[in-house]
Every structure is written in C-alpha cells, then in structure tokens.
Design a protein around this motif. Structure first.
Motif, short mmCIF file in Angstrom:
data_model
loop_
_atom_site.label_atom_id
_atom_site.label_comp_id
_atom_site.label_asym_id
_atom_site.label_seq_id
_atom_site.Cartn_x
_atom_site.Cartn_y
_atom_site.Cartn_z
N LEU A 13 0.85 -1.20 0.00
CA LEU A 13 0.00 0.00 0.00
C LEU A 13 0.88 1.24 0.00
O LEU A 13 1.69 1.42 0.91
N ILE A 15 0.74 5.55 -0.68
CA ILE A 15 -0.07 6.75 -0.88
C ILE A 15 0.88 7.92 -1.13
O ILE A 15 1.77 8.19 -0.33
N THR A 17 1.13 11.94 -1.48
CA THR A 17 0.38 13.06 -0.94
C THR A 17 1.27 14.29 -0.84
O THR A 17 2.43 14.27 -1.26
N SER A 24 -5.93 13.88 1.48
CA SER A 24 -4.98 12.76 1.62
C SER A 24 -4.95 12.25 3.05
O SER A 24 -4.91 11.04 3.28
N VAL A 27 -7.88 9.98 3.55
CA VAL A 27 -7.66 8.68 2.90
C VAL A 27 -6.73 7.82 3.76
O VAL A 27 -6.98 6.63 3.96
N MET A 28 -5.66 8.44 4.27
CA MET A 28 -4.74 7.69 5.13
C MET A 28 -5.43 7.20 6.40
O MET A 28 -5.21 6.08 6.85
N ALA A 38 0.37 2.08 5.53
CA ALA A 38 0.75 2.56 4.20
C ALA A 38 2.15 3.13 4.21
O ALA A 38 2.60 3.72 5.19
N VAL A 40 3.93 6.12 2.87
CA VAL A 40 3.44 7.45 2.45
C VAL A 40 4.61 8.27 1.93
O VAL A 40 5.65 8.37 2.60
N ILE A 65 -2.86 14.13 -6.43
CA ILE A 65 -2.83 13.58 -5.08
C ILE A 65 -4.21 13.65 -4.45
O ILE A 65 -5.00 14.53 -4.80
N PRO A 66 -4.57 12.78 -3.56
CA PRO A 66 -3.77 11.61 -3.21
C PRO A 66 -3.77 10.61 -4.36
O PRO A 66 -4.73 10.54 -5.13
N VAL A 68 -3.25 6.55 -4.76
CA VAL A 68 -3.20 5.33 -3.95
C VAL A 68 -2.89 4.13 -4.83
O VAL A 68 -3.58 3.89 -5.83
N ILE A 81 -11.11 5.62 -3.78
CA ILE A 81 -10.98 4.93 -2.49
C ILE A 81 -12.30 4.96 -1.73
O ILE A 81 -12.73 3.95 -1.18
#
Length: 102
Positions: A13, A15, A17, A24, A27-28, A38, A40, A65-66, A68, A81
C-alpha cells in the motif's frame, strides 16, 4: 513513470500526498482504520517530488494527489478509495495485497 514504479515496487500500500493535503489525510485515516500501514510519500518533502508528481499526472490523475497504489497497482485518488469503501471492496483489496491481515 519509472520514478513511481521504483517507489511502489514490493509495497502492499502506497499513498502519494502533500503534507498540507487534508483529503490525503482522510484517505490515510480510512486505510489505517483497517489496520493497514501505508508507505506514504509526501511530494513536497521529496527531492524528486516534482518529477513524481508529473509522472502521476501522466497516469491520468487529476488532481495528482492523493494517489493510492494497492498491490503495486494504481487504484486512483480519494474518489476511487471512497467508492471502494462504500461498495465494501476496499478491505478485501487491502487484504489480497497483503496490506492487512484479518
């Protein structure tokens, strides 16, 4: 594109950002609520952040961004997401990629 591929390889995973992006952060928080950890990358804190941002835009992400990646595959941004979450598909996708163990 190669810069992005190097950053996501062998990670369940990822991400991308920026440190100031509240979407973002949401989402995290969502993926971490499943226990996913994740990797990042904050583009504004990376020496090659502009290069990575251009590569993400080249993949069709607007905004970039974000961004994923689950199981080394681009899933999309916040909209995608959240859509997966609503459809009940996010957790199985994270599990299949090895981002969570349930």
């Amino acid at each position: 594109m190669e810069a992005v591929n190097r950053l996501v390889e062998e990670k369940a995973l990822v991400i991308f950002t920026r440190s100031s992006c509240c979407i973002s952060h949401s989402v995290m928080q969502l993926v971490s609520s499943y226990g996913a950890n994740a990797t990042v990358y904050e583009l504004d804190e990376m020496s090659n952040g502009q290069e990575v941002d251009k590569a993400l835009q080249g993949l069709g992400l607007r905004p970039s961004i974000p961004a994923v990646f689950i199981g080394q595959k681009l899933v999309g941004g916040a909209k995608e997401i959240i859509s997966l979450q609503v459809q009940g598909k996010l957790m199985p996708m994270l599990k299949e990629a090895g981002a969570i163990w349930v």
